[in-house]
Design a protein around this motif. Structure first.
Motif, mmCIF file in Angstrom:
data_model
loop_
_atom_site.group_PDB
_atom_site.id
_atom_site.type_symbol
_atom_site.label_atom_id
_atom_site.label_comp_id
_atom_site.label_asym_id
_atom_site.label_seq_id
_atom_site.Cartn_x
_atom_site.Cartn_y
_atom_site.Cartn_z
ATOM 1 N N LEU A 23 71.071 45.107 -10.731
ATOM 2 C CA LEU A 23 70.788 44.648 -9.363
ATOM 3 C C LEU A 23 71.662 43.462 -8.994
ATOM 4 O O LEU A 23 72.179 43.359 -7.882
ATOM 5 C CB LEU A 23 69.317 44.242 -9.242
ATOM 6 N N GLN A 24 71.828 42.540 -9.951
ATOM 7 C CA GLN A 24 72.586 41.316 -9.682
ATOM 8 C C GLN A 24 74.025 41.638 -9.282
ATOM 9 O O GLN A 24 74.584 41.021 -8.391
ATOM 10 C CB GLN A 24 72.542 40.423 -10.934
ATOM 11 N N ILE A 64 57.741 44.365 -27.159
ATOM 12 C CA ILE A 64 57.965 43.407 -26.078
ATOM 13 C C ILE A 64 59.446 43.049 -25.966
ATOM 14 O O ILE A 64 59.994 42.951 -24.865
ATOM 15 C CB ILE A 64 57.115 42.145 -26.291
ATOM 16 N N VAL A 65 60.110 42.885 -27.108
ATOM 17 C CA VAL A 65 61.525 42.516 -27.063
ATOM 18 C C VAL A 65 62.361 43.642 -26.451
ATOM 19 O O VAL A 65 63.229 43.391 -25.609
ATOM 20 C CB VAL A 65 62.029 42.148 -28.478
ATOM 21 N N ILE A 122 59.272 54.602 -19.919
ATOM 22 C CA ILE A 122 57.930 55.145 -20.121
ATOM 23 C C ILE A 122 57.962 56.664 -20.125
ATOM 24 O O ILE A 122 57.212 57.309 -20.861
ATOM 25 C CB ILE A 122 56.980 54.624 -19.024
ATOM 26 N N LEU A 148 67.823 44.138 -14.271
ATOM 27 C CA LEU A 148 68.136 43.052 -13.344
ATOM 28 C C LEU A 148 69.647 42.867 -13.212
ATOM 29 O O LEU A 148 70.146 42.546 -12.133
ATOM 30 C CB LEU A 148 67.485 41.748 -13.819
ATOM 31 N N THR A 149 70.373 43.104 -14.312
ATOM 32 C CA THR A 149 71.826 42.964 -14.247
ATOM 33 C C THR A 149 72.435 43.993 -13.294
ATOM 34 O O THR A 149 73.340 43.679 -12.526
ATOM 35 C CB THR A 149 72.431 43.134 -15.656
ATOM 36 N N LEU A 198 61.304 45.828 -24.360
ATOM 37 C CA LEU A 198 60.955 45.809 -22.936
ATOM 38 C C LEU A 198 61.776 44.757 -22.200
ATOM 39 O O LEU A 198 62.299 44.985 -21.115
ATOM 40 C CB LEU A 198 59.459 45.525 -22.786
ATOM 41 N N MET A 199 61.908 43.579 -22.816
ATOM 42 C CA MET A 199 62.604 42.484 -22.142
ATOM 43 C C MET A 199 64.101 42.741 -22.050
ATOM 44 O O MET A 199 64.714 42.466 -21.020
ATOM 45 C CB MET A 199 62.336 41.185 -22.876
ATOM 46 N N PHE A 200 64.698 43.279 -23.110
ATOM 47 C CA PHE A 200 66.124 43.604 -23.041
ATOM 48 C C PHE A 200 66.379 44.639 -21.938
ATOM 49 O O PHE A 200 67.361 44.545 -21.197
ATOM 50 C CB PHE A 200 66.634 44.125 -24.385
ATOM 51 N N PHE A 205 61.935 50.501 -15.747
ATOM 52 C CA PHE A 205 60.842 50.591 -16.717
ATOM 53 C C PHE A 205 60.266 52.003 -16.768
ATOM 54 O O PHE A 205 59.962 52.526 -17.835
ATOM 55 C CB PHE A 205 59.761 49.582 -16.304
ATOM 56 N N GLU A 206 60.161 52.619 -15.573
ATOM 57 C CA GLU A 206 59.558 53.939 -15.486
ATOM 58 C C GLU A 206 60.257 54.955 -16.380
ATOM 59 O O GLU A 206 59.616 55.811 -16.976
ATOM 60 C CB GLU A 206 59.675 54.397 -14.046
ATOM 61 N N LEU A 243 59.907 50.153 -25.865
ATOM 62 C CA LEU A 243 59.538 50.240 -24.451
ATOM 63 C C LEU A 243 60.758 50.019 -23.570
ATOM 64 O O LEU A 243 60.627 49.718 -22.394
ATOM 65 C CB LEU A 243 58.466 49.209 -24.109
ATOM 66 N N GLN A 295 64.586 45.043 -19.282
ATOM 67 C CA GLN A 295 64.406 44.375 -18.000
ATOM 68 C C GLN A 295 65.668 43.596 -17.631
ATOM 69 O O GLN A 295 66.093 43.586 -16.475
ATOM 70 C CB GLN A 295 63.185 43.444 -18.085
ATOM 71 N N VAL A 296 66.274 42.943 -18.635
ATOM 72 C CA VAL A 296 67.527 42.218 -18.389
ATOM 73 C C VAL A 296 68.603 43.191 -17.900
ATOM 74 O O VAL A 296 69.329 42.914 -16.941
ATOM 75 C CB VAL A 296 67.992 41.482 -19.669
#
Lengths: 319, 293
Positions: free
Chosen positions: A129-130, A115-116, A249, A126-127, A118-120, A245-246, A59, A122-123
């Motif tokens: 953006l940061q 899930i993992v 998907i 966010l990076t 997906l989370m990577f 994420f989109e 994901l 997401q990180v």
């Protein structure tokens, strides 16, 4: 040398020939759409390598796409790297990212794997953006006009011209198709399916299933990154949406619709879905509702996708 | 600079955050525990709860307290009904296949989110708190509504706990969680239990959404962050373990409150997401859970 799957090889050659002929028929706008479809099809083919052939549903493939986008785009934007070099750097970066993530996430399976990843992803998102003062964040960066063309081995390519972009995308698409044909058809290709169907038994037969998974994962991530690097350089724009994420998907949707575990399915799925989404987003801003409905419908009634259903019913060689 | 007021503020904010998180994460954990299903659309039930609270506030005249009280009951019921229908129409038909369920609930996520975009619009909308009493501390005034959130959340969790441990319904749920096939052999209608659990899980998230909306505006994209944080909580607490989930919600909520006061929220989110991914890789039973069942 006898080909592993001559009928599929012929079909692939015919598809490539048809794609080449397409540019003389289509309007300028449609050639642009076709270029996008070809590049995103490389992404979906990479995704399919992992999800379709090896049976691991990620994901988070946007993170590899983004690795390609940012490595290629940022090196061109800040260091003024020539486009072929920036492209190679993008591919190399996504290779490195997928190798490292692969070594970590392949310790998990099935739901935990989803899930993992997906989370990577997401990180990664966010990076971007940061560090928006470097990456441009949500707004993104537009590559300078100087970085819109290059000369390689005496051939001048101008990335503001539609026909140049289309043929470059088609060349890389064809190379990807050929590479994946060699990898997935024949004896070696069966190993991936063996891991998908019964990992325990494959291991019992003496194969290193972790290595097979890792190969699939790295090939998948690198192709996704290659598609990302190509997309960024071709259209001269990088932004956080490429890590969202989109996008992960979309790779899943394109593959599911076209047919997971079929060589040409991702191209078909990307084509159908891109045309549909383009049409819909002109009508409503809530076009994602159709993406959602299709995800549910395909999963419920046709989990094998378009080409997969055809394969199961009529053409067993279509894989 | 005196640190005490900052710490107190961070602690209070963290407590509010933790109690809402506890509700959403318990819903996710309950669904995963009983049905072995990862519900990616869970954050959308939270969002629908918040939108429901806004609708009630608009539709019901008079003091905001009445609309709020109605919302606290009506919105979770409506969301529960949606979840119940989704379970029957989608999840049951694919036999709760783990990967298929995730793909389908992603589809459900988009459908619910985009329906909210169509019906509710792209703007964030505020709801008046049911009462606006301010609590005085030596340094700053603090809305007592936020403490009310904490109280309601604790009451709801206590009620859930009692239902699971002390009633026949809870016994049936736990039996289904423990061994689905044996439960079925004893005449438990497992399919009904599943629909009910999916609805209750969604109702918990919706209640969280109703509680949060006077404090934070309702918006059609507001379901994403609670979903990720709930994932974090459920994984750290051990998948499907309720006491672990509660402990982890308090821990994550408080530390998130503290981190966001002192660092950028994005950085805090990066750190916690990465940490949790590593927990899932190297210690899949969670920090509080026992070895995988």
């Amino acid at each position: 040398m006898r080909s592993a799957n001559p009928r599929l090889l012929l079909l692939c050659a015919a598809v490539v020939a048809a794609l080449f002929a397409l540019q003389f028929v289509l309007s300028e706008y449609l050639v642009l759409t076709a270029t996008r479809i070809l590049i995103l099809a490389i992404f979906a083919m990479g995704y399919n390598m992992l999800m379709g052939y090896t049976g691991m549903l990620s994901l988070g493939h946007a993170m590899f796409f983004a690795a390609g986008v940012y490595a290629a785009g940022l090196s061109s934007y800040y260091w003024g790297l020539s486009l072929p070099l920036a492209f190679v750097l993008g591919v190399g970066a996504s290779f490195a990212v997928s190798l490292v993530t692969g070594l970590l996430v392949l310790r998990t399976q099935a739901v935990a794997f989803m899930i993992v990843t997906l989370m990577f992803a997401q990180v990664t998102y966010l990076t971007t953006l940061q560090f928006s003062d470097i990456t441009g964040g949500d707004q993104g960066l537009t590559l300078p006009t100087g970085a819109r063309g290059f000369t390689l081995m005496g051939i001048a390519v101008d990335l503001t011209r539609d026909s140049h972009r289309y043929n470059l995308a088609l060349a890389l698409f064809t190379a990807t198709l050929a590479g994946l044909f060699a990898l997935t058809q024949g004896r070696r290709g069966r190993l991936f399916a063996a891991v998908r169907e019964n990992a325990g038994r494959t291991e019992m037969l003496g194969f290193n299933t972790f290595r097979i998974r890792l190969v699939a994962f790295v090939v998948s991530g690198t192709l996704s990154g290659m598609s990302g690097a190509l997309y960024a350089l071709m259209f001269g724009y990088i932004g956080s949406a490429f890590a969202g994420f989109e996008l992960s998907i979309e790779a899943l949707l394109f593959t599911l619709v076209g047919g997971p575990g079929t060589l040409l399915g991702p191209l078909l799925g990307t084509g159908v879905m891109t045309l549909l989404i383009d049409r819909l987003s002109g009508v409503t801003s809530a076009y994602l509702i159709v993406v959602g409905a299709l995800l549910i419908a395909v999963n419920q009634w046709a989990p094998a996708g378009l080409l997969g259903t055809l394969r199961d019913r009529r053409l067993p060689w279509l894989k | 600079m005196d640190l005490a007021p900052y710490l107190l503020l961070a602690l209070l904010e963290g407590m509010v955050q933790a109690s809402v998180l506890m509700l959403t994460a318990l819903g996710l954990s309950l669904v995963f525990g009983v049905m072995r299903v990862v519900n990616v659309a869970h954050g959308q039930f939270f969002m629908l709860g918040a939108v429901g609270a806004w609708l009630c506030a608009q539709a019901i005249p008079g003091p905001p307290a009445i609309g709020f009280a109605v919302a606290l009951i009506a919105a979770p019921l409506a969301v529960g009904a949606i979840a119940w229908a989704a379970d029957r129409a989608i999840l049951r038909r694919i036999g709760y296949d783990p990967e298929g369920t995730i793909v389908s609930t992603i589809g459900l996520l988009y459908i619910l989110q985009q329906s909210a975009l169509i019906g509710f619009g792209p703007d964030a909308r505020a709801v008046d708190p049911p009462f606006s009493h301010t609590l005085r501390t030596p340094w700053f005034g603090y809305s007592s509504y936020k403490l009310f959130i904490v109280a309601v959340a604790i009451a709801l969790v206590a009620a859930l706990w009692l239902i699971l441990r002390r009633t026949r319904l809870g016994l049936i749920m736990r039996a289904t969680q423990f061994d689905r096939e044996t439960a079925q052999n004893f005449g438990i209608r497992v399919d009904r239990v599943y629909s009910a659990v999916f609805a209750v899980g969604a109702m918990l998230a919706a209640a969280g959404g109703v509680l949060v909306v006077p404090n934070q505006q309702a918006h059609y994209l507001m379901g994403t962050d609670p979903l990720l944080l709930s994932f974090v909580v459920v994984i750290v607490g051990g998948l499907g373990s309720l006491p672990g989930t509660i402990a982890a919600a308090v821990l994550i909520g408080l530390s998130d409150g503290l981190l966001s006061v002192f660092f950028s929220p994005t950085l805090a989110a990066i750190a916690s997401t990465l940490l949790v991914a590593l927990v899932l890789i190297f210690r899949p039973q969670g920090l509080f859970g026992r070895a995988a069942a």
